[in-house]
Design a protein around this motif. Structure first.
Motif, PDB file in Angstrom:
ATOM      1  N   ASP A 118      17.584  -2.522   5.096  1.00 49.65           N
ATOM      2  CA  ASP A 118      17.424  -3.946   4.801  1.00 49.65           C
ATOM      3  C   ASP A 118      16.687  -4.157   3.481  1.00 49.65           C
ATOM      4  N   ARG A 119      15.662  -3.360   3.232  1.00 47.58           N
ATOM      5  CA  ARG A 119      14.909  -3.493   1.969  1.00 47.58           C
ATOM      6  C   ARG A 119      15.820  -3.292   0.762  1.00 47.58           C
ATOM      7  N   ARG A 120      16.647  -2.247   0.806  1.00 54.56           N
ATOM      8  CA  ARG A 120      17.515  -1.968  -0.344  1.00 54.56           C
ATOM      9  C   ARG A 120      18.620  -3.004  -0.492  1.00 54.56           C
ATOM     10  N   GLU A 121      19.185  -3.454   0.635  1.00 56.53           N
ATOM     11  CA  GLU A 121      20.270  -4.444   0.546  1.00 56.53           C
ATOM     12  C   GLU A 121      19.773  -5.801   0.055  1.00 56.53           C
ATOM     13  N   LYS A 122      18.546  -6.170   0.392  1.00 57.60           N
ATOM     14  CA  LYS A 122      18.005  -7.464  -0.045  1.00 57.60           C
ATOM     15  C   LYS A 122      17.233  -7.359  -1.364  1.00 57.60           C
ATOM     16  N   GLY A 123      17.223  -6.181  -1.985  1.00 63.33           N
ATOM     17  CA  GLY A 123      16.603  -6.028  -3.302  1.00 63.33           C
ATOM     18  C   GLY A 123      15.096  -6.155  -3.291  1.00 63.33           C
ATOM     19  N   CYS A 124      14.438  -5.719  -2.211  1.00 63.18           N
ATOM     20  CA  CYS A 124      12.978  -5.777  -2.129  1.00 63.18           C
ATOM     21  C   CYS A 124      12.364  -4.453  -2.589  1.00 63.18           C
ATOM     22  N   GLU A 125      11.185  -4.563  -3.168  1.00 66.26           N
ATOM     23  CA  GLU A 125      10.514  -3.364  -3.678  1.00 66.26           C
ATOM     24  C   GLU A 125       9.813  -2.593  -2.558  1.00 66.26           C
ATOM     25  N   TYR A 126       9.163  -3.291  -1.610  1.00 70.45           N
ATOM     26  CA  TYR A 126       8.412  -2.643  -0.529  1.00 70.45           C
ATOM     27  C   TYR A 126       8.990  -3.043   0.822  1.00 70.45           C
ATOM     28  N   ALA A 127       8.676  -2.199   1.840  1.00 74.71           N
ATOM     29  CA  ALA A 127       9.043  -2.483   3.220  1.00 74.71           C
ATOM     30  C   ALA A 127       7.807  -2.290   4.093  1.00 74.71           C
ATOM     31  N   VAL A 128       7.522  -3.277   4.982  1.00 68.02           N
ATOM     32  CA  VAL A 128       6.339  -3.216   5.837  1.00 68.02           C
ATOM     33  C   VAL A 128       6.755  -3.511   7.273  1.00 68.02           C
ATOM     34  N   ASP A 176       0.697   4.766   5.382  1.00 69.20           N
ATOM     35  CA  ASP A 176       1.724   4.980   4.358  1.00 69.20           C
ATOM     36  C   ASP A 176       2.741   5.995   4.888  1.00 69.20           C
ATOM     37  N   VAL A 177       3.982   5.567   5.059  1.00 68.40           N
ATOM     38  CA  VAL A 177       5.046   6.471   5.533  1.00 68.40           C
ATOM     39  C   VAL A 177       6.078   6.691   4.429  1.00 68.40           C
ATOM     40  N   SER A 178       5.648   6.623   3.176  1.00 72.52           N
ATOM     41  CA  SER A 178       6.568   6.807   2.051  1.00 72.52           C
ATOM     42  C   SER A 178       7.083   8.236   1.963  1.00 72.52           C
ATOM     43  N   HIS A 179       6.465   9.171   2.718  1.00 70.21           N
ATOM     44  CA  HIS A 179       7.019  10.527   2.757  1.00 70.21           C
ATOM     45  C   HIS A 179       8.323  10.563   3.543  1.00 70.21           C
ATOM     46  N   ARG A 180       8.546   9.526   4.368  1.00 68.39           N
ATOM     47  CA  ARG A 180       9.801   9.421   5.117  1.00 68.39           C
ATOM     48  C   ARG A 180      10.797   8.517   4.383  1.00 68.39           C
ATOM     49  N   TYR A 181      10.306   7.339   3.996  1.00 73.66           N
ATOM     50  CA  TYR A 181      11.132   6.376   3.269  1.00 73.66           C
ATOM     51  C   TYR A 181      10.279   5.780   2.141  1.00 73.66           C
ATOM     52  N   PRO A 182      10.853   5.609   0.959  1.00 68.96           N
ATOM     53  CA  PRO A 182      10.042   5.179  -0.203  1.00 68.96           C
ATOM     54  C   PRO A 182       9.448   3.793  -0.021  1.00 68.96           C
ATOM     55  N   LYS A 183       8.166   3.670  -0.417  1.00 66.34           N
ATOM     56  CA  LYS A 183       7.464   2.388  -0.465  1.00 66.34           C
ATOM     57  C   LYS A 183       7.498   1.654   0.879  1.00 66.34           C
ATOM     58  N   MET A 184       7.210   2.410   1.953  1.00 64.81           N
ATOM     59  CA  MET A 184       7.210   1.823   3.289  1.00 64.81           C
ATOM     60  C   MET A 184       5.842   2.021   3.930  1.00 64.81           C
ATOM     61  N   TYR A 185       5.350   0.966   4.650  1.00 60.87           N
ATOM     62  CA  TYR A 185       4.053   0.997   5.307  1.00 60.87           C
ATOM     63  C   TYR A 185       4.180   0.448   6.724  1.00 60.87           C
ATOM     64  N   VAL A 186       3.264   0.919   7.591  1.00 59.70           N
ATOM     65  CA  VAL A 186       3.179   0.414   8.969  1.00 59.70           C
ATOM     66  C   VAL A 186       1.770  -0.118   9.179  1.00 59.70           C
ATOM     67  N   VAL A 187       1.641  -1.354   9.712  1.00 62.17           N
ATOM     68  CA  VAL A 187       0.328  -1.961   9.914  1.00 62.17           C
ATOM     69  C   VAL A 187       0.298  -2.663  11.267  1.00 62.17           C
TER      70      VAL A 187
END
Length: 441
Positions: free
Chosen positions: A274-284, A302-313
Motif C-alpha cells: 500500500d505504501r508503494r502504490e500510494k506513493g508514501c515515503e514511510y509506513a507505520v 524499526d522493522v526496516s530490516h524487513r521492509y524499507p522505512k517501516m515502523y510498528v508502534v
C-alpha cells in the motif's frame, strides 16, 4: 702544672698541661658516651611507644569505621528489602564497592605502617621527625578516607533515591497504560475494535492539527483501485506547497475473545505494498496485537530490516512517530529545495550543452566541407604556380642563351675571323685598300 688527688689512695700528684688535657678528654668522652647511650635508649623506647600507639589508633579507628559501615550496610539492606531487584543490585554493588575500597585502604594503611616501622627501626634519633610527619600523613589520609566514605555514602543514597523514583514512576505509568488498555478492550466488541482504534488515532491527531500540523493532510485511504488500501495517509507541505513527508498508516487491534490471534508481521507485506502504490515515503503500523510481546511494548520499533522505512508502534506513540518523522524530513527540506534547484540548473546546463553540441556538429560539418574545397583550390593554385615556375624557368633559360649569343656577337672581330686564314686576311686587306683609295678620290 696541675695537682691531682687519687680518689682511691688520696695521694696527691702533679701533671703537666698535656696530661691534664688528656685526662679531661677521657672523662668528657666517657660522660658523653653514657649520655648518648641513655638518649638513644630513651629515643628507642619513645619510638616503639609512638609506633604502637599510632598502630593501635589507626587499627582501632579503621575497625570502628568498618564496623559502622557494616552496620550501615545491613541497615540499608533491611530498608531496601521491599524495593525491586534492580535497586537491590545497585545498592549491593555500591555497598560491596565501598567495603572493598575500605578493605583495600586498611590493607594499604597496614602496609604503610609496617614500612614506617621497618624504616624507624633502622634509623637514628633524627628519624623522630620523619615519624611525626608520617603520623600526620596517616591522620590526613584517614581524614580523607572518612570524607571519601561520606561522599560515597551520599552518592549511594542519591543513586538509591533516583533509582527508586525512576522505577516507581515507570511502574506507575506502565500500570496506568495496562489498566487503560484492559478497560478499553473490555468495553469493545470484536466487530468494533479496529474501527475504534482508528477513531482514537484520528481524535488524537485532530486535537493537535491546528497547532502542530496546520498544513498537513490526514485522511482515510479510500482509494481501493489497486485491490487494497491502508487506513490513513498523512502528508505535510511547506509554505510553497512542496510535499516533504508522507506516511501510510495501518491500525490493527483485536479483542481478548478473538479465537485466532494475529501477529504484527502478518500485515507488513500488505502495508509495504500500500505504501508503494500510494506513493508514501514511510509506513507505520499502529497495533495492539501481541500485547505480551516486549519487543513492541518498549516504544517505536524499526522493522526496516524487513521492509524499507517501516515502523510498528503502540497507540501512545502515534503522535510521537508522526512528530519524529516530520521533524526529520523538515530538517532536510532546505536540502531538498537546494537539490531541486541544482537539478533545474543541471537541466538548463544539459539543454545548453545539447544545443552547443548541435552547433558544434553543424559547424564542424560546414567547416569540413569548406576545408575540403579550400584544399582543392589551394592544390589548383599550387599546380598553377608550379606551371608558371616552369614557364619562368624556361624564359629565364632563353634569356641566358640570348645573352650568351649577344656576347659572342659582340666579341666577333675581323681580326678573329682572319686569324689563321691568310686567304681571308688577304681579301680583307685588299678590301680595306680599295676602300681607302675610294676615299682619297
Amino acid at each position: 702544672m696541675h695537682e691531682i688527688i687519687c680518689p682511691h689512695c688520696n695521694t696527691a700528684f702533679t701533671i703537666d698541661e698535656a696530661g691534664y688535657a688528656d685526662i679531661a678528654t677521657q672523662v668528657r668522652d666517657r660522660e658523653f658516651d653514657k649520655a648518648l647511650r641513655d638518649q638513644l635508649a630513651l629515643a628507642e623506647r619513645e619510638k616503639v611507644s609512638a609506633i604502637a600507639l599510632v598502630e593501635a589508633q589507626v587499627t582501632s579507628r579503621l575497625t570502628d569505621e568498618a564496623a559502622k559501615l557494616a552496620i550501615e550496610i545491613e541497615r540499608l539492606k533491611e530498608e531496601l528489602k521491599a524495593s525491586d531487584e534492580a535497586t537491590k543490585a545497585a545498592v549491593d554493588l555500591a555497598a560491596l564497592k565501598a567495603a572493598n575500597e575500605l578493605r583495600e585502604e586498611a590493607v594499604r594503611k597496614d602496609t604503610e605502617i609496617e614500612r614506617l616501622k621497618a624504616e624507624l627501626k633502622s634509623s637514628d634519633v633524627s628519624m623522630q621527625l620523619a615519624l611525626t610527619q608520617a603520623v600526620s600523613d596517616v591522620s590526613k589520609e584517614r581524614d580523607d578516607l572518612a570524607r571519601d566514605l561520606a561522599a560515597k555514602d551520599t552518592e549511594r543514597q542519591l543513586l538509591e533515591s533516583t533509582l527508586r523514583d525512576k522505577y516507581t514512576a515507570e511502574l506507575a505509568a506502565r500500570d496506568e497504560q495496562v489498566a487503560y488498555y484492559r478497560d478499553l478492550k473490555a468495553k469493545l466488541s470484536t466487530k468494533m475494535v479496529g474501527e475504534s482504534l482508528e477513531q482514537h488515532c484520528e481524535i488524537e491527531f485532530n486535537q493537535l492539527r491546528a497547532a502542530g500540523f496546520p498544513r498537513a493532510y490526514f485522511e482515510k485511504d479510500n482509494d481501493a483501485r489497486s485491490g487494497s488500501k491502508g487506513d490513513y495517509i498523512f502528508r505535510d507541505h511547506d509554505e510553497a506547497g512542496t510535499e516533504f513527508i508522507s506516511i501510510m498508516f495501518e491500525m490493527k487491534n483485536e479483542s481478548d475473545a478473538t479465537a485466532t490471534k494475529k501477529k504484527n508481521e502478518d500485515f507488513f507485506k500488505e502495508l509495504d505494498k500500500d505504501r508503494r502504490e500510494k506513493g508514501c515515503e514511510y509506513a507505520v503500523l499502529v497495533s495492539l496485537l501481541e500485547p505480551d510481546n516486549e519487543l513492541y511494548n518498549v516504544g517505536i520499533v524499526d522493522v526496516s530490516h524487513r521492509y524499507p522505512k517501516m515502523y510498528v508502534v503502540r497507540p501512545q506513540f502515534f503522535i510521537p512517530i508522526i512528530t519524529l518523522l516530520r521533524n526529520a524530513a523538515q530538517s532536510t527540506l532546505e536540502y531538498r529545495t537546494e537539490l531541486a534547484r541544482v537539478q533545474e540548473q543541471n537541466l538548463d546546463i544539459t539543454n545548453f550543452e545539447r544545443e552547443l553540441e548541435t552547433f558544434k556538429t553543424g559547424f564542424a560539418r560546414n567547416y569540413d566541407l569548406a576545408s575540403r574545397k579550400f584544399k582543392t583550390a589551394i592544390d589548383e593554385i599550387d599546380k598553377t604556380i608550379d606551371h608558371l615556375q616552369k614557364t619562368k624557368d624556361a624564359l629565364l633559360g632563353s634569356e641566358n642563351n640570348l645573352r650568351l649569343a649577344n656576347n659572342k656577337a659582340d666579341d666577333l672581330t675581323i681580326k678573329k675571323l682572319t686569324k689563321g686564314n691568310p686567304t681571308m686576311a688577304a681579301k680583307f686587306a685588299e678590301a680595306a685598300d680599295d676602300a681607302a683609295l675610294g676615299d682619297e678620290s
